[in-house]
Write a protein that holds these residues in place. Structure first.
Motif, PDB file in Angstrom:
ATOM      1  N   LEU A  91      23.053 -41.182  44.614  1.00 10.61           N
ATOM      2  CA  LEU A  91      22.360 -39.518  44.209  1.00 10.61           C
ATOM      3  C   LEU A  91      21.950 -38.943  45.260  1.00 10.61           C
ATOM      4  O   LEU A  91      21.599 -39.468  46.572  1.00 10.61           O
ATOM      5  CB  LEU A  91      21.138 -40.216  43.305  1.00 10.61           C
ATOM      6  N   LEU A  92      21.835 -37.794  45.142  1.00 10.55           N
ATOM      7  CA  LEU A  92      21.089 -36.662  46.119  1.00 10.55           C
ATOM      8  C   LEU A  92      19.572 -36.728  45.595  1.00 10.55           C
ATOM      9  O   LEU A  92      19.157 -36.198  44.704  1.00 10.55           O
ATOM     10  CB  LEU A  92      21.648 -35.499  46.075  1.00 10.55           C
ATOM     11  N   GLU A  93      18.910 -36.913  46.922  1.00 16.04           N
ATOM     12  CA  GLU A  93      17.282 -37.091  46.630  1.00 16.04           C
ATOM     13  C   GLU A  93      16.718 -36.475  47.831  1.00 16.04           C
ATOM     14  O   GLU A  93      17.215 -35.954  48.566  1.00 16.04           O
ATOM     15  CB  GLU A  93      16.917 -38.377  46.479  1.00 16.04           C
ATOM     16  N   LEU A 181      24.100 -27.108  42.390  1.00 10.01           N
ATOM     17  CA  LEU A 181      24.101 -28.470  41.896  1.00 10.01           C
ATOM     18  C   LEU A 181      23.250 -28.880  40.776  1.00 10.01           C
ATOM     19  O   LEU A 181      23.647 -29.641  39.732  1.00 10.01           O
ATOM     20  CB  LEU A 181      23.940 -29.399  43.272  1.00 10.01           C
ATOM     21  N   LEU A 182      22.038 -28.327  41.053  1.00  8.02           N
ATOM     22  CA  LEU A 182      20.731 -28.719  39.789  1.00  8.02           C
ATOM     23  C   LEU A 182      21.328 -28.280  38.542  1.00  8.02           C
ATOM     24  O   LEU A 182      21.414 -28.609  37.465  1.00  8.02           O
ATOM     25  CB  LEU A 182      19.515 -28.050  40.351  1.00  8.02           C
ATOM     26  N   HIS A 183      21.837 -26.857  38.491  1.00 10.59           N
ATOM     27  CA  HIS A 183      22.136 -26.272  37.108  1.00 10.59           C
ATOM     28  C   HIS A 183      23.398 -27.033  36.415  1.00 10.59           C
ATOM     29  O   HIS A 183      23.564 -26.908  35.182  1.00 10.59           O
ATOM     30  CB  HIS A 183      22.776 -24.782  37.361  1.00 10.59           C
ATOM     31  N   ALA A 190      14.585 -37.114  38.512  1.00  8.83           N
ATOM     32  CA  ALA A 190      13.272 -36.073  38.035  1.00  8.83           C
ATOM     33  C   ALA A 190      12.500 -35.612  39.390  1.00  8.83           C
ATOM     34  O   ALA A 190      12.235 -34.379  39.307  1.00  8.83           O
ATOM     35  CB  ALA A 190      12.502 -36.987  37.355  1.00  8.83           C
ATOM     36  N   ALA A 191      12.310 -36.428  40.388  1.00 12.14           N
ATOM     37  CA  ALA A 191      11.581 -35.882  41.732  1.00 12.14           C
ATOM     38  C   ALA A 191      12.145 -34.640  42.157  1.00 12.14           C
ATOM     39  O   ALA A 191      11.666 -33.777  42.645  1.00 12.14           O
ATOM     40  CB  ALA A 191      11.402 -37.322  42.540  1.00 12.14           C
ATOM     41  N   THR A 192      13.783 -35.018  42.134  1.00 14.57           N
ATOM     42  CA  THR A 192      14.589 -33.774  43.027  1.00 14.57           C
ATOM     43  C   THR A 192      14.526 -32.708  42.151  1.00 14.57           C
ATOM     44  O   THR A 192      14.304 -31.600  42.653  1.00 14.57           O
ATOM     45  CB  THR A 192      15.901 -34.289  43.515  1.00 14.57           C
ATOM     46  N   ILE A 193      14.758 -32.849  40.853  1.00  6.99           N
ATOM     47  CA  ILE A 193      14.562 -31.761  40.000  1.00  6.99           C
ATOM     48  C   ILE A 193      13.451 -30.870  39.923  1.00  6.99           C
ATOM     49  O   ILE A 193      13.160 -29.664  40.111  1.00  6.99           O
ATOM     50  CB  ILE A 193      15.119 -32.125  38.403  1.00  6.99           C
ATOM     51  N   ILE A 194      12.250 -31.669  39.911  1.00  8.07           N
ATOM     52  CA  ILE A 194      10.907 -31.034  39.857  1.00  8.07           C
ATOM     53  C   ILE A 194      10.690 -30.409  41.288  1.00  8.07           C
ATOM     54  O   ILE A 194      10.138 -29.063  41.247  1.00  8.07           O
ATOM     55  CB  ILE A 194       9.632 -31.945  39.510  1.00  8.07           C
TER      56      ILE A 194
END
Length: 214
Positions: A91-93, A181-183, A190-194
């Motif tokens: 995962l990308l974090e 990448l988010l879209h 969750a942490a990376t999205i937020i």
């Protein structure tokens, strides 16, 4: 019309009572069973409720952003919690770490940035974004989200502490590519999205403030 109060947050920490806590498991993390009652919205007390809670401890997340180059520093690593999904468990974090005893969140951020990404960050480079509960239905964990202004020149490589099973590849990614990448769902924790959604809302202010200062 219902007589139930419609006020937001009408109850506080005085409106529940923990009757007992039983340890179900204790290892690197713990699982405790709580027996408790709390006030219902009709003003009555609930019956006895039992819940198993994952006692993970708090953690710090650090969003490293370079406003000059408009890039973000990511960690890529294997996550066992993503094993049973159809996508890759790599995962990308963002930089993240748990608290040591009596440790300040900024000190955690500085330590983890060096261990995981070889980033040398000073306290005045770091700013607080928010604190939030990761999954309050089942764990006590609170995440402390910070940002850091970094110089991304020369950043990259593989880092982490082998004794902690860490094998972390560091990437420098254009902010717009990160948002793509988010879209498209490629960033899915969750942490990376937020953190990225916060960056999308605040990038103009960051660039106006920090790009001018450097």
């Amino acid at each position: 019309m219902s007589k139930t109060k419609s006020l937001l947050f009408q109850y506080d920490s005085n409106e529940f009572e923990v009757k007992s806590i039983t340890t179900c498991y204790k290892g690197f993390f713990s699982i405790n069973k709580y027996a408790l009652t709390h006030r219902n919205f009709d003003g009555q007390n609930s019956g006895l409720i039992e819940r198993e809670i994952f006692e993970r401890g708090d953690a710090v997340i650090l969003l490293p952003y370079d406003p000059i180059r408009d890039v973000v520093v990511f960690n890529e690593q294997f996550r066992a919690g993503a094993l049973n999904r159809s996508y890759s468990p790599w995962l990308l974090e963002f930089v993240a770490g748990m608290f040591g005893e009596n440790e300040d969140p900024v000190d955690v951020a500085i330590r983890e940035a060096k261990e995981e990404a070889n980033l040398d960050i000073e306290k005045n480079d770091i700013f607080h974004i928010m604190n939030y509960l990761s999954s309050p239905g089942g764990t006590t964990e609170q995440l402390h989200l910070y940002g850091a202004i970094v110089d991304s020149e020369g950043v990259g490589g593989v880092y982490g502490l082998p004794e902690e099973g860490e094998d972390i590849k560091v990437h420098v990614i254009d902010r717009e590519e990160a948002m793509a990448l988010l879209h498209t769902g490629k960033i899915n924790n969750a942490a990376t999205i937020i953190a990225l959604q916060w960056l999308a809302l605040n990038v103009d202010d960051l660039q106006a403030k920090y790009a001018r200062d450097r």
